[in-house]
Design an enzyme around this catalytic site. Structure first.
Site, PDB file in Angstrom:
ATOM      1  N   GLY A 153       0.789  -1.230   0.000  1.00  0.00           N
ATOM      2  CA  GLY A 153       0.000   0.000   0.000  1.00  0.00           C
ATOM      3  C   GLY A 153       0.814   1.269   0.000  1.00  0.00           C
TER       4      GLY A 153
ATOM      5  N   VAL B  39     -11.880   2.263   1.796  1.00  0.00           N
ATOM      6  CA  VAL B  39     -11.450   3.076   0.669  1.00  0.00           C
ATOM      7  C   VAL B  39     -10.416   2.327  -0.163  1.00  0.00           C
ATOM      8  CG1 VAL B  39     -11.938   5.306   1.755  1.00  0.00           C
ATOM      9  CG2 VAL B  39      -9.704   4.247   2.085  1.00  0.00           C
TER      10      VAL B  39
ATOM     11  N   ASP C  13      -5.239   3.373  10.193  1.00  0.00           N
ATOM     12  CA  ASP C  13      -6.598   3.126  10.679  1.00  0.00           C
ATOM     13  C   ASP C  13      -6.520   2.579  12.100  1.00  0.00           C
ATOM     14  OD1 ASP C  13      -5.759   0.559   9.842  1.00  0.00           O
ATOM     15  OD2 ASP C  13      -7.160   0.492   8.186  1.00  0.00           O
TER      16      ASP C  13
ATOM     17  N   ARG D 234      -5.671  -0.535  -6.756  1.00  0.00           N
ATOM     18  CA  ARG D 234      -4.621   0.305  -6.172  1.00  0.00           C
ATOM     19  C   ARG D 234      -4.285   1.481  -7.084  1.00  0.00           C
ATOM     20  NH1 ARG D 234      -2.111  -2.205  -1.793  1.00  0.00           N
ATOM     21  NH2 ARG D 234      -2.292  -4.470  -1.765  1.00  0.00           N
TER      22      ARG D 234
ATOM     23  N   ASP E  61      -5.913  -1.023  -1.786  1.00  0.00           N
ATOM     24  CA  ASP E  61      -6.580  -1.983  -2.660  1.00  0.00           C
ATOM     25  C   ASP E  61      -7.974  -2.344  -2.172  1.00  0.00           C
ATOM     26  OD1 ASP E  61      -6.384  -5.181  -1.513  1.00  0.00           O
ATOM     27  OD2 ASP E  61      -5.272  -3.632  -0.454  1.00  0.00           O
TER      28      ASP E  61
ATOM     29  N   ASP F 281       0.221   4.025   3.372  1.00  0.00           N
ATOM     30  CA  ASP F 281      -0.940   4.624   2.736  1.00  0.00           C
ATOM     31  C   ASP F 281      -1.952   5.148   3.740  1.00  0.00           C
ATOM     32  OD1 ASP F 281      -1.660   2.066   3.588  1.00  0.00           O
ATOM     33  OD2 ASP F 281      -2.275   1.360   1.620  1.00  0.00           O
TER      34      ASP F 281
ATOM     35  N   LYS G 159      -7.718   7.525   9.350  1.00  0.00           N
ATOM     36  CA  LYS G 159      -9.072   7.230   9.851  1.00  0.00           C
ATOM     37  C   LYS G 159      -9.002   7.366  11.364  1.00  0.00           C
ATOM     38  CE  LYS G 159     -10.734   3.727   6.624  1.00  0.00           C
ATOM     39  NZ  LYS G 159     -11.233   2.342   6.560  1.00  0.00           N
TER      40      LYS G 159
END
Length: 182
Positions: free
Chosen positions: A51, A161, A109, A173, A167, A106, A137
């Site tokens: 990512g 997302v 979260d 991606r 992805d 990326d 997030k």
């Protein structure tokens, strides 16, 4: 073999949260902040694969100072849309001892992967470990996870997302922005 129908349907129904242009502006801002903080530190930039690849690639040419680039491959998703146990696929080859390390990913979260990679860097002797993420997030943190990145791009709501490195079941991606799955 054609693209799976479920992937085509997700892409068609998705909602663009941030365009490529908005992301590019955020990367410019992040690069300025990172430059101010670590440009004199002889840093190692550590991309979390897969990512973090797009974010790292697009941020790298904006960083106007000498640095070393490496990667680590640690994942909790493995092609799924929910995380599980952390799986280590590859460790960096660079010597992190007495270095400033900037981990690039990326998204932040739950924070478990970023915390585990941060801890790993310290066990390898890093003197300072910083984190940078394109997306945050903020509502998703859990016990034991990294609470806050040092450098954060865009805050997003608690929805799945994809795009710009993120992805959906290993696809999408390369989507030209950040898209929310409805």
């Amino acid at each position: 073999m054609s693209i799976p129908k479920r992937i085509q349907e997700i892409y068609k129904k998705s909602v663009c949260l941030h365009t490529r242009e908005e992301i590019e502006k955020e990367l410019d801002r992040l690069a300025t902040e990172i430059h101010q903080e670590i440009s004199e530190e002889n840093p190692v930039l550590l991309c979390i694969m897969i990512g973090g690849l797009v974010v790292t690639g697009n941020l790298l040419h904006r960083l106007d100072f000498p640095l070393e680039l490496d990667y680590i491959h640690a994942t909790r998703y493995r092609g799924k849309i929910t995380g599980s146990e952390l799986h280590w696929k590859a460790e960096p080859g660079s010597n992190l001892k007495d270095r400033t390390v900037l981990i690039l990913d990326d998204i932040l979260d739950q924070g478990l992967t970023l915390q585990a990679v941060t801890d790993y860097c310290y066990t390898k002797g890093a003197k300072n470990v910083l984190t940078a993420v394109l997306l945050d997030k903020t509502e998703c943190r859990i016990e034991g996870g990294l609470k806050k990145a040092n450098f954060t791009g865009l805050e997003i709501p608690n929805h799945y997302v994809f795009g710009y490195g993120l992805d959906y079941e290993e696809y999408l991606r390369n989507a030209p922005g950040i898209f929310m799955v409805p």
